[in-house]
Design a protein around this motif. Structure first.
Motif, PDB file in Angstrom:
ATOM      1  N   GLU A   1       5.042   2.851 -12.219  1.00  0.00           N
ATOM      2  CA  GLU A   1       4.511   3.895 -13.107  1.00  0.00           C
ATOM      3  C   GLU A   1       5.443   4.190 -14.271  1.00  0.00           C
ATOM      4  OE1 GLU A   1       4.018   7.261 -10.619  1.00  0.00           O
ATOM      5  OE2 GLU A   1       2.087   6.614  -9.832  1.00  0.00           O
ATOM      6  N   THR A   2       6.749   4.223 -13.998  1.00  0.00           N
ATOM      7  CA  THR A   2       7.708   4.668 -15.012  1.00  0.00           C
ATOM      8  C   THR A   2       8.445   3.525 -15.686  1.00  0.00           C
ATOM      9  OG1 THR A   2       9.483   4.847 -13.403  1.00  0.00           O
ATOM     10  CG2 THR A   2       8.138   6.806 -13.747  1.00  0.00           C
ATOM     11  N   GLY A   3       8.352   2.322 -15.097  1.00  0.00           N
ATOM     12  CA  GLY A   3       9.128   1.213 -15.657  1.00  0.00           C
ATOM     13  C   GLY A   3      10.626   1.411 -15.484  1.00  0.00           C
ATOM     14  N   ALA A   4      11.008   2.253 -14.521  1.00  0.00           N
ATOM     15  CA  ALA A   4      12.422   2.577 -14.349  1.00  0.00           C
ATOM     16  C   ALA A   4      13.228   1.358 -13.900  1.00  0.00           C
ATOM     17  CB  ALA A   4      12.566   3.697 -13.317  1.00  0.00           C
TER      18      ALA A   4
ATOM     19  N   GLU B   1      13.445   9.295  -9.605  1.00  0.00           N
ATOM     20  CA  GLU B   1      13.737   9.754  -8.242  1.00  0.00           C
ATOM     21  C   GLU B   1      12.456   9.893  -7.436  1.00  0.00           C
ATOM     22  OE1 GLU B   1      17.716  12.286  -8.027  1.00  0.00           O
ATOM     23  OE2 GLU B   1      16.084  13.443  -8.911  1.00  0.00           O
ATOM     24  N   VAL B   2      12.537   9.630  -6.138  1.00  0.00           N
ATOM     25  CA  VAL B   2      11.455   9.986  -5.224  1.00  0.00           C
ATOM     26  C   VAL B   2      12.049  10.780  -4.068  1.00  0.00           C
ATOM     27  CG1 VAL B   2      10.082   7.955  -5.795  1.00  0.00           C
ATOM     28  CG2 VAL B   2      11.546   7.890  -3.819  1.00  0.00           C
TER      29      VAL B   2
ATOM     30  N   MET C   1      -5.695   7.899  -9.107  1.00  0.00           N
ATOM     31  CA  MET C   1      -5.628   6.430  -9.138  1.00  0.00           C
ATOM     32  C   MET C   1      -6.934   5.856  -8.654  1.00  0.00           C
ATOM     33  SD  MET C   1      -2.504   4.223  -8.733  1.00  0.00           S
ATOM     34  CE  MET C   1      -1.497   4.001 -10.137  1.00  0.00           C
ATOM     35  N   GLY C   2      -7.426   4.810  -9.312  1.00  0.00           N
ATOM     36  CA  GLY C   2      -8.716   4.194  -8.940  1.00  0.00           C
ATOM     37  C   GLY C   2      -8.596   3.434  -7.649  1.00  0.00           C
ATOM     38  N   ASN C   3      -9.660   2.799  -7.260  1.00  0.00           N
ATOM     39  CA  ASN C   3      -9.650   2.093  -5.986  1.00  0.00           C
ATOM     40  C   ASN C   3      -8.918   0.766  -6.070  1.00  0.00           C
ATOM     41  OD1 ASN C   3     -10.830   3.795  -4.175  1.00  0.00           O
ATOM     42  ND2 ASN C   3     -12.905   3.232  -4.727  1.00  0.00           N
ATOM     43  N   GLU C   4      -8.886   0.163  -7.259  1.00  0.00           N
ATOM     44  CA  GLU C   4      -8.290  -1.176  -7.330  1.00  0.00           C
ATOM     45  C   GLU C   4      -6.780  -1.071  -7.239  1.00  0.00           C
ATOM     46  OE1 GLU C   4      -9.131   0.568 -11.246  1.00  0.00           O
ATOM     47  OE2 GLU C   4      -7.618  -0.972 -11.035  1.00  0.00           O
ATOM     48  N   GLN C   5      -6.222  -1.925  -6.411  1.00  0.00           N
ATOM     49  CA  GLN C   5      -4.761  -2.009  -6.284  1.00  0.00           C
ATOM     50  C   GLN C   5      -4.227  -2.751  -7.497  1.00  0.00           C
ATOM     51  OE1 GLN C   5      -3.665  -1.021  -3.093  1.00  0.00           O
ATOM     52  NE2 GLN C   5      -1.638  -1.852  -2.794  1.00  0.00           N
ATOM     53  N   LYS C   6      -3.264  -2.126  -8.179  1.00  0.00           N
ATOM     54  CA  LYS C   6      -2.699  -2.783  -9.357  1.00  0.00           C
ATOM     55  C   LYS C   6      -1.981  -4.048  -8.910  1.00  0.00           C
ATOM     56  CE  LYS C   6      -0.101  -1.526 -13.472  1.00  0.00           C
ATOM     57  NZ  LYS C   6       0.892  -0.617 -13.973  1.00  0.00           N
ATOM     58  N   GLU C   7      -2.224  -5.151  -9.628  1.00  0.00           N
ATOM     59  CA  GLU C   7      -1.586  -6.422  -9.279  1.00  0.00           C
ATOM     60  C   GLU C   7      -0.074  -6.266  -9.323  1.00  0.00           C
ATOM     61  OE1 GLU C   7      -3.772  -9.342  -7.791  1.00  0.00           O
ATOM     62  OE2 GLU C   7      -1.750  -9.737  -8.500  1.00  0.00           O
ATOM     63  N   ASN C   8       0.581  -6.547  -8.217  1.00  0.00           N
ATOM     64  CA  ASN C   8       2.022  -6.439  -8.194  1.00  0.00           C
ATOM     65  C   ASN C   8       2.601  -7.820  -7.962  1.00  0.00           C
ATOM     66  OD1 ASN C   8       4.661  -5.752  -7.998  1.00  0.00           O
ATOM     67  ND2 ASN C   8       4.427  -4.305  -6.325  1.00  0.00           N
TER      68      ASN C   8
END
Lengths: 89, 243
Positions: B120-123, B209-210, B1-8
């Motif tokens: 990541e999964t759109g779950a 699952e995590v 994963m890159g350094n930029e935090q994905k906009e949430n």
């Protein structure tokens, strides 16, 4: 479809296969009659095996209790300073 | 994963039913804020009239963190887990809902993992599992582990649930999915958690699952006696026939 119907369909398919074996006499009949018993016993053994394997591989995390304890100390410290009552329960 | 935090841009409503969790709720709130620094969330405490003053502690926490961050939605008496979630749901302003236990057996440090997995999964649901590598349980003796493992194998064989940990209650739901499923769940206790996840599987929702670790904090009072086992078996048969 309801799950129970899926299971019943599976059992019907297995039964049909078994009856087919009886009719076709490909395998000696005395043996074919015992097949359902063998199937149930195998299923039972498989279940016991899965329980045993799962038990042996059961993931434990003793270090987590210690980490949690440290987190609790950190939390109590912070909250006491902010005026939240964190005396013992 | 890159350094930029994905906009949430999501908002997470964390629903926590409480009964006599005066100390744990404060610790839990601290830890949640610690582990979700850049996330838009609220902690909805559904307290069932705790006699130990849990609600007073929540009010103190509100003055530290802001009343809008920790809405207190209390009920007069102990009314059960399922209805506590429904009650919390009514007041949830997020588009995602997290359910977790108040006694610190579920650690907030896993919350970022839940969120990341969902993005990541759109779950539709991310469920915590104690029974895979990376997860685990602390505080169970051999008998307890055996019962848990036996119960799990039986449930897997009968129900084909599609998740490895059926009775876990540390989960992230898309709010619309939780609303859809919770209305049709009638069981109590841990069978309720099983019913929830099985019904979501049957409806075809996407479940991820995590791994999580679970530190049993109820030392001994979570006994698994004969009556619990009977309840469990009855619950299994009910789920087998009605889902």
């Amino acid at each position: 479809m309801k799950h129970i119907l899926k299971i019943l369909a599976l059992l019907v398919a297995i039964s049909a296969f078994w009856i087919g074996l009886l009719q076709a006499s490909v395998i000696p009949e005395s043996y074919t009659w015992l097949l359902p018993l063998y199937f149930i016993v195998s299923l039972g053994c498989y279940g016991v095996l899965m329980v045993g394997v799962g038990l042996m591989q059961f993931p434990t995390c003793p270090q987590e209790a210690l980490l949690l304890h440290q987190d609790i100390l950190e939390a109590r410290d912070f909250l006491k300073n902010k005026g939240v009552d964190v005396g013992s329960n | 994963m890159g350094n930029e935090q994905k906009e949430n841009s999501n908002k997470y409503s964390i629903i926590i039913p409480t009964y006599n969790e005066r100390l744990n709720i404060a610790l839990l709130v601290y830890l949640i804020f610690k582990h979700l620094p850049n996330v838009n969330f609220e902690i909805i405490v559904v307290d069932d009239g705790s006699p130990d003053g849990t609600q007073d502690i929540v009010k103190q926490l509100q003055s530290v963190y802001g009343e809008d961050r920790i809405p207190l939605r209390a009920r007069p008496t102990k009314l059960g887990l399922g209805t506590a979630y429904i009650h919390g749901l009514k007041h949830a302003s997020g588009n995602f809902v997290v359910i977790m236990d108040a006694d610190l057996s579920h650690h907030p440090k896993y919350l970022p993992n839940f969120i990341k997995k969902q993005m990541e999964t759109g779950a539709d649901i991310v469920t915590g599992t104690r029974y895979v590598k990376g997860g685990g349980v602390h505080g169970w003796n051999l008998m307890r582990k055996l019962t848990s493992r036996g119960a799990n194998v039986l449930a897997q064989t009968l129900l084909w649930p599609g998740v490895s940990d059926l009775t876990g209650s540390f989960r992230l739901y898309r709010k619309s999915v939780l609303e859809d499923v919770i209305g049709s769940c009638v069981s109590k206790g841990y069978v309720f958690q099983m019913e929830m996840i099985v019904r979501t599987t049957r409806k075809g929702y996407n479940i991820a699952e995590v791994p999580i670790t679970f530190v049993d904090r109820v030392y001994g009072s979570s006994k698994l006696g004969g009556s619990e086992i009977v309840e469990y078996l009855k619950g299994l048969i009910y789920l087998l026939l009605t889902t």
